[in-house]
Design a protein around this motif. Structure first.
Motif, PDB file in Angstrom:
ATOM      1  N   VAL A  91       9.563   8.038 -11.507  1.00  6.88           N
ATOM      2  CA  VAL A  91       8.835   7.901 -12.766  1.00  6.88           C
ATOM      3  C   VAL A  91       8.354   6.463 -12.902  1.00  6.88           C
ATOM      4  O   VAL A  91       8.983   5.532 -12.401  1.00  6.88           O
ATOM      5  CB  VAL A  91       9.699   8.288 -13.987  1.00  6.88           C
ATOM      6  N   VAL A  92       7.241   6.296 -13.597  1.00  6.58           N
ATOM      7  CA  VAL A  92       6.686   4.966 -13.835  1.00  6.58           C
ATOM      8  C   VAL A  92       7.546   4.267 -14.880  1.00  6.58           C
ATOM      9  O   VAL A  92       7.781   4.810 -15.960  1.00  6.58           O
ATOM     10  CB  VAL A  92       5.220   5.053 -14.312  1.00  6.58           C
ATOM     11  N   VAL A  93       8.008   3.046 -14.545  1.00  2.00           N
ATOM     12  CA  VAL A  93       8.831   2.277 -15.478  1.00  2.00           C
ATOM     13  C   VAL A  93       8.173   0.959 -15.871  1.00  2.00           C
ATOM     14  O   VAL A  93       8.611   0.307 -16.820  1.00  2.00           O
ATOM     15  CB  VAL A  93      10.249   2.001 -14.920  1.00  2.00           C
ATOM     16  N   ASP A  94       7.126   0.566 -15.143  1.00  2.00           N
ATOM     17  CA  ASP A  94       6.476  -0.711 -15.431  1.00  2.00           C
ATOM     18  C   ASP A  94       5.183  -0.795 -14.627  1.00  2.00           C
ATOM     19  O   ASP A  94       4.843   0.108 -13.864  1.00  2.00           O
ATOM     20  CB  ASP A  94       7.406  -1.873 -15.065  1.00  2.00           C
ATOM     21  N   ARG A  95       4.488  -1.903 -14.805  1.00  2.00           N
ATOM     22  CA  ARG A  95       3.281  -2.234 -14.038  1.00  2.00           C
ATOM     23  C   ARG A  95       3.366  -3.699 -13.641  1.00  2.00           C
ATOM     24  O   ARG A  95       4.020  -4.487 -14.312  1.00  2.00           O
ATOM     25  CB  ARG A  95       2.026  -2.020 -14.870  1.00  2.00           C
ATOM     26  N   THR A  96       2.678  -4.039 -12.565  1.00  2.00           N
ATOM     27  CA  THR A  96       2.586  -5.431 -12.151  1.00  2.00           C
ATOM     28  C   THR A  96       1.155  -5.725 -11.713  1.00  2.00           C
ATOM     29  O   THR A  96       0.457  -4.821 -11.249  1.00  2.00           O
ATOM     30  CB  THR A  96       3.581  -5.768 -11.014  1.00  2.00           C
ATOM     31  N   ASP A  97       0.737  -6.959 -11.855  1.00  2.00           N
ATOM     32  CA  ASP A  97      -0.573  -7.380 -11.369  1.00  2.00           C
ATOM     33  C   ASP A  97      -0.482  -7.981  -9.977  1.00  2.00           C
ATOM     34  O   ASP A  97      -1.498  -8.358  -9.399  1.00  2.00           O
ATOM     35  CB  ASP A  97      -1.186  -8.418 -12.323  1.00  2.00           C
ATOM     36  N   ILE A 108      -2.908  -7.654  -6.518  1.00  2.00           N
ATOM     37  CA  ILE A 108      -2.962  -6.209  -6.295  1.00  2.00           C
ATOM     38  C   ILE A 108      -2.194  -5.530  -7.422  1.00  2.00           C
ATOM     39  O   ILE A 108      -0.971  -5.688  -7.537  1.00  2.00           O
ATOM     40  CB  ILE A 108      -2.357  -5.836  -4.931  1.00  2.00           C
ATOM     41  N   PRO A 109      -2.891  -4.787  -8.280  1.00  2.00           N
ATOM     42  CA  PRO A 109      -2.195  -4.105  -9.374  1.00  2.00           C
ATOM     43  C   PRO A 109      -1.362  -2.945  -8.829  1.00  2.00           C
ATOM     44  O   PRO A 109      -1.753  -2.273  -7.869  1.00  2.00           O
ATOM     45  CB  PRO A 109      -3.334  -3.594 -10.251  1.00  2.00           C
ATOM     46  N   ALA A 110      -0.218  -2.743  -9.438  1.00  2.00           N
ATOM     47  CA  ALA A 110       0.653  -1.663  -8.968  1.00  2.00           C
ATOM     48  C   ALA A 110       1.468  -1.093 -10.113  1.00  2.00           C
ATOM     49  O   ALA A 110       1.735  -1.772 -11.100  1.00  2.00           O
ATOM     50  CB  ALA A 110       1.594  -2.186  -7.885  1.00  2.00           C
ATOM     51  N   LEU A 111       1.849   0.151  -9.907  1.00  2.00           N
ATOM     52  CA  LEU A 111       2.817   0.793 -10.778  1.00  2.00           C
ATOM     53  C   LEU A 111       4.194   0.508 -10.200  1.00  2.00           C
ATOM     54  O   LEU A 111       4.372   0.467  -8.977  1.00  2.00           O
ATOM     55  CB  LEU A 111       2.593   2.307 -10.795  1.00  2.00           C
ATOM     56  N   VAL A 112       5.173   0.316 -11.055  1.00  2.00           N
ATOM     57  CA  VAL A 112       6.560   0.191 -10.628  1.00  2.00           C
ATOM     58  C   VAL A 112       7.208   1.537 -10.939  1.00  2.00           C
ATOM     59  O   VAL A 112       7.201   1.989 -12.086  1.00  2.00           O
ATOM     60  CB  VAL A 112       7.282  -0.957 -11.354  1.00  2.00           C
ATOM     61  N   LEU A 113       7.732   2.182  -9.918  1.00  2.00           N
ATOM     62  CA  LEU A 113       8.355   3.488 -10.056  1.00  2.00           C
ATOM     63  C   LEU A 113       9.832   3.390  -9.709  1.00  2.00           C
ATOM     64  O   LEU A 113      10.224   2.567  -8.878  1.00  2.00           O
ATOM     65  CB  LEU A 113       7.697   4.513  -9.132  1.00  2.00           C
ATOM     66  N   GLU A 114      10.629   4.250 -10.351  1.00  2.00           N
ATOM     67  CA  GLU A 114      12.059   4.325 -10.066  1.00  2.00           C
ATOM     68  C   GLU A 114      12.507   5.768 -10.001  1.00  2.00           C
ATOM     69  O   GLU A 114      11.917   6.649 -10.631  1.00  2.00           O
ATOM     70  CB  GLU A 114      12.882   3.625 -11.160  1.00  2.00           C
ATOM     71  N   ARG A 115      13.588   5.950  -9.243  1.00  2.00           N
ATOM     72  CA  ARG A 115      14.258   7.245  -9.182  1.00  2.00           C
ATOM     73  C   ARG A 115      15.764   6.986  -9.227  1.00  2.00           C
ATOM     74  O   ARG A 115      16.267   6.113  -8.518  1.00  2.00           O
ATOM     75  CB  ARG A 115      13.885   7.965  -7.889  1.00  2.00           C
ATOM     76  N   THR A 116      16.444   7.739 -10.060  1.00  2.00           N
ATOM     77  CA  THR A 116      17.893   7.645 -10.131  1.00  2.00           C
ATOM     78  C   THR A 116      18.487   8.351  -8.916  1.00  2.00           C
ATOM     79  O   THR A 116      18.033   9.426  -8.537  1.00  2.00           O
ATOM     80  CB  THR A 116      18.412   8.309 -11.423  1.00  2.00           C
ATOM     81  N   LEU A 117      19.510   7.730  -8.333  1.00  2.00           N
ATOM     82  CA  LEU A 117      20.119   8.274  -7.119  1.00  2.00           C
ATOM     83  C   LEU A 117      21.466   8.933  -7.358  1.00  2.00           C
ATOM     84  O   LEU A 117      22.013   9.550  -6.459  1.00  2.00           O
ATOM     85  CB  LEU A 117      20.278   7.166  -6.066  1.00  2.00           C
ATOM     86  N   ILE A 118      22.027   8.769  -8.550  1.00  2.00           N
ATOM     87  CA  ILE A 118      23.354   9.361  -8.795  1.00  2.00           C
ATOM     88  C   ILE A 118      23.222  10.640  -9.573  1.00  2.00           C
ATOM     89  O   ILE A 118      22.221  10.986 -10.115  1.00  2.00           O
ATOM     90  CB  ILE A 118      24.282   8.376  -9.525  1.00  2.00           C
TER      91      ILE A 118
END
Length: 164
Positions: free
Chosen positions: A139-145, A154-164
């Motif tokens: 899921v998208v949790v943030d953005r960065t430039d 380079i603009p990017a989406l910051v994505l995360e996934r829970t592993l537990i």
């Protein structure tokens, strides 16, 4: 048949070739071939790749069919081992859509059994990659430039996934 294994120094020229090919196929239309060449010459140089082989708390894997390297992934643990940053996951264009990315991602997850979170940055205009990660629970949790490094532009989406 594809085998996922730890990368070796002898793989690095083929990994670099994969990265150059994949970056041009993916980003020439977004950034232009000249800028993509400059980025790959910097970020994916043999010396940059060689440094990753020996990094502590990291995993560098390749997907190998015995003839060529079809894909690669590199990740490193952060935050005391509780978070893993997936820095690279690339599949040679001819091999995309065959499950290799999922194999590489699974190997990265398995390599960090104490981690709770897997995080990555993905270029927001790279629709195929964004869809790939979202389909695997990110899921998208943030953005960065500045994807990848400070002042990359380079603009990017910051994505995360829970592993537990």
């Amino acid at each position: 048949m594809i085998f996922v294994r730890t990368a070796a120094a002898s793989d690095l020229p083929r990994v670099r070739a994969l990265l150059v090919e994949t970056w041009h196929a993916t980003y020439d239309g977004i950034y232009g071939a000249e800028r993509v060449a400059a980025i790959t010459d910097d970020w994916h140089s043999l010396s940059s790749l060689r440094q990753r082989l020996d990094m502590p708390n990291a995993e560098f894997v390749v997907a190998d069919d015995g003839r060529e390297i079809a894909g690669m992934a590199f990740a490193r643990s952060e935050a005391g081992g509780k978070r893993v940053m997936l820095h690279q996951l690339y599949i040679r264009p001819a091999y995309q859509g065959q499950g290799i990315g999922s194999q590489l991602l699974a190997e990265i997850v398995d390599s960090f059994p104490d981690a709770d979170i897997l995080r990555l940055e993905v270029e927001s205009a790279n629709d195929k990659a964004v869809a790939f990660y979202k389909a695997r629970g990110f899921v998208v949790v943030d953005r960065t430039d500045d994807c990848g490094e400070d002042r990359s532009g380079i603009p990017a989406l910051v994505l995360e996934r829970t592993l537990i």
